[in-house]
Design an enzyme around this catalytic site. Structure first.
Site, PDB file in Angstrom:
ATOM      1  N   VAL A   1       0.866  -1.176   0.000  1.00 13.93           N
ATOM      2  CA  VAL A   1       0.000   0.000   0.000  1.00 13.93           C
ATOM      3  C   VAL A   1       0.898   1.220   0.000  1.00 13.93           C
ATOM      4  O   VAL A   1       1.888   1.266   0.738  1.00 13.93           O
ATOM      5  CB  VAL A   1      -0.920   0.030   1.237  1.00 13.93           C
ATOM      6  CG1 VAL A   1      -1.814   1.271   1.210  1.00 13.93           C
ATOM      7  CG2 VAL A   1      -1.764  -1.240   1.321  1.00 13.93           C
ATOM      8  N   CYS A   2       0.579   2.197  -0.853  1.00 20.16           N
ATOM      9  CA  CYS A   2       1.310   3.451  -0.862  1.00 20.16           C
ATOM     10  C   CYS A   2       2.801   3.195  -1.149  1.00 20.16           C
ATOM     11  O   CYS A   2       3.139   2.397  -2.009  1.00 20.16           O
ATOM     12  CB  CYS A   2       1.068   4.157   0.475  1.00 20.16           C
ATOM     13  SG  CYS A   2       1.498   5.908   0.554  1.00 20.16           S
ATOM     14  N   THR A   3       3.685   3.826  -0.406  1.00 20.69           N
ATOM     15  CA  THR A   3       5.115   3.687  -0.671  1.00 20.69           C
ATOM     16  C   THR A   3       5.722   2.403  -0.109  1.00 20.69           C
ATOM     17  O   THR A   3       6.938   2.216  -0.156  1.00 20.69           O
ATOM     18  CB  THR A   3       5.888   4.896  -0.114  1.00 20.69           C
ATOM     19  OG1 THR A   3       5.602   5.035   1.283  1.00 20.69           O
ATOM     20  CG2 THR A   3       5.476   6.162  -0.837  1.00 20.69           C
TER      21      THR A   3
ATOM     22  N   THR B   1       1.927   3.248  -6.774  1.00 19.08           N
ATOM     23  CA  THR B   1       2.242   3.709  -5.426  1.00 19.08           C
ATOM     24  C   THR B   1       1.540   5.055  -5.225  1.00 19.08           C
ATOM     25  O   THR B   1       0.771   5.485  -6.088  1.00 19.08           O
ATOM     26  CB  THR B   1       3.770   3.846  -5.226  1.00 19.08           C
ATOM     27  OG1 THR B   1       4.056   4.156  -3.864  1.00 19.08           O
ATOM     28  CG2 THR B   1       4.373   4.915  -6.122  1.00 19.08           C
TER      29      THR B   1
END
Length: 247
Positions: A117-119, A137
């Protein structure tokens, strides 16, 4: 014969983005194979066992100062079937943390599914898990992801991308990708019912569980009443409204 639960291990670390890990935690921990609010009062029909993992057993401090005590550390974690790697500014120092990178690589080899998730995608890219794959991302990390591994085809428009490993865009997208994984494993009906329980779609139910005993807890009710008198604004979420009504 009862099918064993799938173990969902969610990595946490200092400066992890809160919703990156709590969104998927909520989805997987609230999924039930028996529909309805009452099924959430126990784990009888829960298909996932969800826990957090950190390098050490001591608490971590997430973004905003939230302190979280992990369920396990790297040395004590049970087998992980589904690995979730969240993001946040804490991923930057982890790009140079050999112990964490090695742990991710090791768990990924034996997991049936890896999700970022995300970075969190930065960490997967760093250990080569996204090599020659499509991924995404947080929008603020597109260029950094390309720098870490130029072979990655970064999708800048997708909410999440599945290419063996599943990568999700920023923060709230963790909820969407977790529901997607639930649908992959247990079908659309179970995923939709989980979203409905979470009030993630219009017309969802708002069940009463943790607030029920507090309706008779005078100490808690008095505290709410006292704090409300001096607060400039009071907000309730879900069945927290029952407590406001009670006082």
């Amino acid at each position: 014969m009862t099918t064993p639960n799938m173990n969902v291990g969610i990595l946490i670390f200092d400066n992890v983005e809160v919703l990156d890990f709590t969104g998927p935690f909520e989805v997987f921990s609230r999924t039930r194979l028996v529909p309805g609010p009452a099924s959430r009062s126990n784990d009888d029909s829960a298909p996932f066992t969800v826990f957090t993992v950190a390098k050490k057993s001591s608490s971590i401090r997430a973004t905003g100062g939230l302190e979280v005590v992990p369920s396990y550390d790297f040395t004590s974690t049970p087998m992980i079937d589904l690995l979730v790697v969240p993001g946040g500014f804490g991923t930057r120092p982890l790009l140079e943390d050999e112990e964490t990178l090695h742990w991710i690589q090791k768990i990924a080899r034996t997991s049936s599914q890896v999700v970022s998730v995300c970075t969190g995608a930065f960490l997967l890219a760093k250990v080569g898990l996204l090599k020659n794959k499509k991924a995404t991302t947080h929008w603020g990390g597109f260029e950094k992801l390309k720098q870490i591994d130029p072979s990655i085809e970064v999708d800048e428009n997708a909410r999440f991308v599945e290419d063996g490993i599943i990568t999700a865009a920023g923060i709230s997208a963790g909820i969407d990708v977790a529901l997607f994984v639930v649908e992959k494993i247990h079908g659309k009906e179970v995923a939709d019912e989980t979203a409905q329980y979470m009030v993630y779609e219009e017309g969802n139910e708002a069940p009463l569980f943790g607030t029920r005993p507090l309706l008779e807890d005078e100490e808690t009710l008095q505290w709410i009443q006292k704090i409300a008198r001096t607060s400039s604004q009071v907000v309730s979420v879900c069945t927290g409204a029952f407590l406001l009504t009670k006082v």
